[in-house]
Design a protein around this motif. Structure first.
Motif, PDB file in Angstrom:
ATOM      1  N   GLY A 118       0.836  -1.199   0.000  1.00 35.45           N
ATOM      2  CA  GLY A 118       0.000   0.000   0.000  1.00 35.45           C
ATOM      3  C   GLY A 118       0.866   1.242   0.000  1.00 35.45           C
ATOM      4  O   GLY A 118       1.969   1.250   0.550  1.00 35.45           O
ATOM      5  N   VAL A 119       0.350   2.320  -0.616  1.00 37.35           N
ATOM      6  CA  VAL A 119       1.142   3.542  -0.736  1.00 37.35           C
ATOM      7  C   VAL A 119       1.455   4.154   0.628  1.00 37.35           C
ATOM      8  O   VAL A 119       2.424   4.909   0.764  1.00 37.35           O
ATOM      9  CB  VAL A 119       0.399   4.588  -1.608  1.00 37.35           C
ATOM     10  N   GLU A 120       0.658   3.809   1.644  1.00 40.71           N
ATOM     11  CA  GLU A 120       0.912   4.361   2.974  1.00 40.71           C
ATOM     12  C   GLU A 120       2.214   3.835   3.572  1.00 40.71           C
ATOM     13  O   GLU A 120       2.746   4.386   4.537  1.00 40.71           O
ATOM     14  CB  GLU A 120      -0.251   4.070   3.925  1.00 40.71           C
ATOM     15  N   TYR A 121       2.751   2.746   2.993  1.00 38.97           N
ATOM     16  CA  TYR A 121       4.003   2.183   3.489  1.00 38.97           C
ATOM     17  C   TYR A 121       5.210   2.621   2.659  1.00 38.97           C
ATOM     18  O   TYR A 121       6.343   2.349   3.027  1.00 38.97           O
ATOM     19  CB  TYR A 121       3.944   0.648   3.479  1.00 38.97           C
ATOM     20  N   ILE A 126      11.036   3.586   1.629  1.00 41.67           N
ATOM     21  CA  ILE A 126      12.087   4.378   0.989  1.00 41.67           C
ATOM     22  C   ILE A 126      12.999   5.002   2.037  1.00 41.67           C
ATOM     23  O   ILE A 126      14.236   4.979   1.899  1.00 41.67           O
ATOM     24  CB  ILE A 126      11.474   5.468   0.090  1.00 41.67           C
ATOM     25  N   GLY A 127      12.424   5.528   3.110  1.00 42.94           N
ATOM     26  CA  GLY A 127      13.229   6.158   4.152  1.00 42.94           C
ATOM     27  C   GLY A 127      14.217   5.202   4.785  1.00 42.94           C
ATOM     28  O   GLY A 127      15.418   5.513   4.904  1.00 42.94           O
ATOM     29  N   VAL A 128      13.742   4.029   5.175  1.00 45.82           N
ATOM     30  CA  VAL A 128      14.623   3.041   5.814  1.00 45.82           C
ATOM     31  C   VAL A 128      15.714   2.592   4.861  1.00 45.82           C
ATOM     32  O   VAL A 128      16.906   2.534   5.220  1.00 45.82           O
ATOM     33  CB  VAL A 128      13.806   1.823   6.303  1.00 45.82           C
ATOM     34  N   VAL A 176      11.431  -2.221  -4.838  1.00 44.64           N
ATOM     35  CA  VAL A 176      10.269  -1.612  -4.167  1.00 44.64           C
ATOM     36  C   VAL A 176       9.655  -0.529  -5.046  1.00 44.64           C
ATOM     37  O   VAL A 176       8.427  -0.458  -5.214  1.00 44.64           O
ATOM     38  CB  VAL A 176      10.685  -1.030  -2.795  1.00 44.64           C
ATOM     39  N   LEU A 177      10.498   0.330  -5.623  1.00 43.25           N
ATOM     40  CA  LEU A 177       9.993   1.391  -6.497  1.00 43.25           C
ATOM     41  C   LEU A 177       9.288   0.796  -7.720  1.00 43.25           C
ATOM     42  O   LEU A 177       8.253   1.313  -8.162  1.00 43.25           O
ATOM     43  CB  LEU A 177      11.146   2.297  -6.940  1.00 43.25           C
ATOM     44  N   ASN A 183       2.553  -1.326  -9.905  1.00 45.28           N
ATOM     45  CA  ASN A 183       1.525  -2.043  -9.142  1.00 45.28           C
ATOM     46  C   ASN A 183       1.648  -3.561  -9.308  1.00 45.28           C
ATOM     47  O   ASN A 183       0.676  -4.256  -9.624  1.00 45.28           O
ATOM     48  CB  ASN A 183       0.124  -1.580  -9.558  1.00 45.28           C
ATOM     49  N   ILE A 184       2.865  -4.071  -9.095  1.00 42.71           N
ATOM     50  CA  ILE A 184       3.108  -5.518  -9.207  1.00 42.71           C
ATOM     51  C   ILE A 184       3.784  -6.016  -7.918  1.00 42.71           C
ATOM     52  O   ILE A 184       5.005  -6.199  -7.882  1.00 42.71           O
ATOM     53  CB  ILE A 184       3.973  -5.866 -10.442  1.00 42.71           C
ATOM     54  N   PRO A 185       2.998  -6.245  -6.870  1.00 40.79           N
ATOM     55  CA  PRO A 185       3.595  -6.679  -5.599  1.00 40.79           C
ATOM     56  C   PRO A 185       4.338  -8.003  -5.669  1.00 40.79           C
ATOM     57  O   PRO A 185       5.243  -8.238  -4.872  1.00 40.79           O
ATOM     58  CB  PRO A 185       2.380  -6.781  -4.663  1.00 40.79           C
TER      59      PRO A 185
END
Length: 217
Positions: A118-121, A126-128, A176-177, A183-185
């Motif tokens: 989900g985009v909320e993650y 990215i930060g970590v 991840v990007l 949109n391919i988890p």
């Protein structure tokens, strides 16, 4: 400060601090979103931390042989490769059940927990990863520089491993990007197999290099 960080002990303590931050962060994040690549890389970093502790020990206790440092590194790489590889293979079988028709039953493995996507993650991921990459590059470069200056092969080897961490973390970040951009988890899983192959190659190569050293002696 530059002079203090140029000693063998201080540069390796810097490495240990790096892993004390990275390992819990990756473990927590990987378990939270059910990412076999991220938590598998955390176990790889844990083995790196043990190896770094042995390098520190070898500075104070010369009886700790170099081959032990290499063996710990190789064992950690191979374990992480197996962990990431098996989980990623399970994810591929879960997302592409037709693959089962072309492989023997002995190759079946249990599917990992469903990846939380989900985009909320995305900001957290990215930060970590970006922080891990930056610190790995800086610390690994410093290790290699100081180890080469002091003629300590263990620190040089450990520095190369730290720089290798940065390369793996960068690959995970790109994956991840890509997952979120297209949109391919399920992209997590072939990426995991590729990273597992790299780790396995590094582990086996470390063992072979150590064997060649024994053979020459």
């Amino acid at each position: 400060l530059n002079e203090a960080l140029s000693t063998e002990v201080c540069v390796m303590c810097l490495v240990l601090i790096l892993y004390l931050v990275k390992v819990p962060a990756k473990l927590a994040l990987g378990l939270y979103i059910h990412s076999p690549v991220i938590y598998g890389d955390a176990w790889h970093n844990l083995a790196d931390m043990v190896q770094s502790a042995l390098v520190v020990g070898a500075i104070f206790f010369r009886r700790i042989p170099n081959f032990l440092v290499s063996l710990v590194l190789a064992a950690g790489l191979i374990y992480a490769a197996c962990d990431i590889g098996v989980s990623s293979w399970g994810g591929i079988l879960q997302n592409f059940p037709a693959v089962r028709d072309y492989i023997p039953a002995v190759c079946y493995v249990a599917a990992p927990e469903t990846l939380i996507f989900g985009v909320e993650y995305l900001g957290l991921l990215i930060g970590v990863l970006v922080v891990c990459i930056l610190f790995s590059v800086v610390v690994g470069w410093w290790q290699h520089k100081i180890g080469s200056r002091l003629g300590n092969s263990n620190i040089v080897l450990n520095g190369k491993e730290t720089l290798g961490d940065a390369a793996i973390e960068f690959a995970i970040l790109v994956g991840v990007l890509g997952e979120y951009a297209f949109n391919i988890p399920w992209f997590e899983y072939p990426l995991g197999l590729a990273i597992a192959a790299i780790l396995m190659h590094s582990g086996v190569e470390t063992l072979l290099d150590q064997y060649k050293c024994w053979d020459r002696k």
